[in-house]
Design a protein around this motif. Sequence first.
Motif, PDB file in Angstrom:
ATOM      1  N   PRO A   1       1.352  -1.059  -0.049  1.00 11.95           N
ATOM      2  CA  PRO A   1       0.138   0.006  -0.478  1.00 11.95           C
ATOM      3  C   PRO A   1       0.713   1.294   0.137  1.00 11.95           C
ATOM      4  O   PRO A   1       1.761   1.469   0.746  1.00 11.95           O
ATOM      5  CB  PRO A   1      -0.641  -0.514   1.410  1.00 11.95           C
ATOM      6  CG  PRO A   1      -0.671  -1.482   1.739  1.00 11.95           C
ATOM      7  CD  PRO A   1       0.670  -1.843   0.827  1.00 11.95           C
ATOM      8  N   ASP A   2       0.013   2.212  -0.494  1.00  8.69           N
ATOM      9  CA  ASP A   2       1.269   3.356  -1.171  1.00  8.69           C
ATOM     10  C   ASP A   2       0.667   4.182   0.845  1.00  8.69           C
ATOM     11  O   ASP A   2       0.160   3.912   1.599  1.00  8.69           O
ATOM     12  CB  ASP A   2       0.185   3.902  -2.008  1.00  8.69           C
ATOM     13  CG  ASP A   2       1.161   5.765  -1.514  1.00  8.69           C
ATOM     14  OD1 ASP A   2       0.713   6.734  -1.151  1.00  8.69           O
ATOM     15  OD2 ASP A   2       2.245   6.113  -2.519  1.00  8.69           O
ATOM     16  N   GLU A   3       2.082   4.797   1.094  1.00  5.84           N
ATOM     17  CA  GLU A   3       2.077   5.082   2.082  1.00  5.84           C
ATOM     18  C   GLU A   3       0.939   6.941   2.326  1.00  5.84           C
ATOM     19  O   GLU A   3       0.776   6.837   3.436  1.00  5.84           O
ATOM     20  CB  GLU A   3       3.465   6.313   2.129  1.00  5.84           C
ATOM     21  CG  GLU A   3       5.021   6.069   2.368  1.00  5.84           C
ATOM     22  CD  GLU A   3       5.798   6.618   2.341  1.00  5.84           C
ATOM     23  OE1 GLU A   3       5.984   7.539   2.096  1.00  5.84           O
ATOM     24  OE2 GLU A   3       6.892   6.034   1.597  1.00  5.84           O
ATOM     25  N   THR A   4       0.313   7.082   1.796  1.00  9.85           N
ATOM     26  CA  THR A   4      -0.855   8.015   2.038  1.00  9.85           C
ATOM     27  C   THR A   4      -1.610   7.143   1.875  1.00  9.85           C
ATOM     28  O   THR A   4      -2.890   7.814   2.344  1.00  9.85           O
ATOM     29  CB  THR A   4      -0.826   8.897   0.657  1.00  9.85           C
ATOM     30  OG1 THR A   4      -1.430   8.075  -0.682  1.00  9.85           O
ATOM     31  CG2 THR A   4       0.369   9.612   0.782  1.00  9.85           C
ATOM     32  N   ALA A   5      -1.762   5.807   1.991  1.00 11.78           N
ATOM     33  CA  ALA A   5      -3.806   4.658   2.097  1.00 11.78           C
ATOM     34  C   ALA A   5      -3.432   5.377   3.383  1.00 11.78           C
ATOM     35  O   ALA A   5      -2.922   4.570   4.100  1.00 11.78           O
ATOM     36  CB  ALA A   5      -3.009   3.145   1.620  1.00 11.78           C
ATOM     37  N   ALA A   6      -4.800   4.804   3.890  1.00  8.40           N
ATOM     38  CA  ALA A   6      -5.664   5.312   5.096  1.00  8.40           C
ATOM     39  C   ALA A   6      -6.785   4.206   5.212  1.00  8.40           C
ATOM     40  O   ALA A   6      -6.414   3.849   6.065  1.00  8.40           O
ATOM     41  CB  ALA A   6      -5.767   6.738   5.377  1.00  8.40           C
ATOM     42  N   PHE A   7      -7.815   3.190   3.986  1.00  9.06           N
ATOM     43  CA  PHE A   7      -8.570   2.935   4.376  1.00  9.06           C
ATOM     44  C   PHE A   7      -7.883   1.602   3.460  1.00  9.06           C
ATOM     45  O   PHE A   7      -7.844   1.675   2.203  1.00  9.06           O
ATOM     46  CB  PHE A   7      -9.900   4.202   4.702  1.00  9.06           C
ATOM     47  CG  PHE A   7      -9.904   4.805   5.309  1.00  9.06           C
ATOM     48  CD1 PHE A   7     -10.345   4.470   6.599  1.00  9.06           C
ATOM     49  CD2 PHE A   7      -9.740   6.363   5.211  1.00  9.06           C
ATOM     50  CE1 PHE A   7     -10.945   5.396   7.486  1.00  9.06           C
ATOM     51  CE2 PHE A   7      -9.723   7.033   6.240  1.00  9.06           C
ATOM     52  CZ  PHE A   7     -10.115   6.740   7.320  1.00  9.06           C
ATOM     53  N   LEU A   8      -9.305   0.763   3.946  1.00  7.93           N
ATOM     54  CA  LEU A   8      -9.549  -0.217   3.124  1.00  7.93           C
ATOM     55  C   LEU A   8     -10.463   0.157   2.568  1.00  7.93           C
ATOM     56  O   LEU A   8     -11.989  -0.114   3.553  1.00  7.93           O
ATOM     57  CB  LEU A   8      -9.035  -1.606   4.010  1.00  7.93           C
ATOM     58  CG  LEU A   8      -9.268  -3.123   2.565  1.00  7.93           C
ATOM     59  CD1 LEU A   8      -8.962  -2.944   1.289  1.00  7.93           C
ATOM     60  CD2 LEU A   8      -9.049  -4.429   3.794  1.00  7.93           C
ATOM     61  N   VAL A   9     -11.374  -0.354   1.508  1.00  6.89           N
ATOM     62  CA  VAL A   9     -12.810  -0.742   1.196  1.00  6.89           C
ATOM     63  C   VAL A   9     -13.225  -1.885   1.014  1.00  6.89           C
ATOM     64  O   VAL A   9     -12.440  -2.338  -0.245  1.00  6.89           O
ATOM     65  CB  VAL A   9     -13.207   0.311  -0.166  1.00  6.89           C
ATOM     66  CG1 VAL A   9     -14.539  -0.029  -0.502  1.00  6.89           C
ATOM     67  CG2 VAL A   9     -12.737   2.132   0.493  1.00  6.89           C
ATOM     68  N   ILE A  10     -13.981  -2.964   1.580  1.00  8.56           N
ATOM     69  CA  ILE A  10     -14.424  -4.009   0.476  1.00  8.56           C
ATOM     70  C   ILE A  10     -15.853  -3.815   0.611  1.00  8.56           C
ATOM     71  O   ILE A  10     -17.006  -3.441   0.332  1.00  8.56           O
ATOM     72  CB  ILE A  10     -14.817  -5.275   2.359  1.00  8.56           C
ATOM     73  CG1 ILE A  10     -13.655  -4.857   3.300  1.00  8.56           C
ATOM     74  CG2 ILE A  10     -15.469  -6.374   2.644  1.00  8.56           C
ATOM     75  CD1 ILE A  10     -13.702  -5.493   5.129  1.00  8.56           C
TER      76      ILE A  10
END
Length: 165
Positions: free
Chosen positions: A99-108
């Motif tokens: 994941p990118d460093e700016t990623a914060a969430f996972l959408v299911i």
Amino acid sequence: MENIIVLSGKVKYTITLEPTVWIFDDRKIDLTTYFSSTSNPSNELEEYTKSISKHWDREITEGAIYPPTLKTEKKYEKEKVLTGSFGIPFQPFLKNAEPDETAAFLVIKTTTSEHEIPLEKAMNLVLGFSNAGKPLSEDGPVHVYFGDGSNQQEPIKHVREFIVK
């Protein structure tokens, strides 16, 4: 193709998940006992070391010839695969996607809705792929369980895609 799930979004590598082959994966966990155990999850190296140590002790005490109990153990393991309910940790797949460093969430994404959870919580997800020895064909291909077991009775079903945001 309906069993294929894609992990994409703010990741370096898009990952394609095929739950029907996880039955052969050594990382699979027994869902009937996983959430009921109160111990902390141990690391993979510790588990591997204990496994090898047990095997080494057996060879020293009983010799390299496998006793009849080992055949019985193998038969039991085969039956367990045919009748058990299994899941697999989501963390290795998420780490491999980088994941990118700016990623914060996972959408299911499911067939009817979307569930957004923090990426830290996503690291502890468990993907259920088998119930009573059968693939989750009616409401699958996977069920998503939170690592703490809080949704054990009501997992996220009908999963179609994972998107890192």
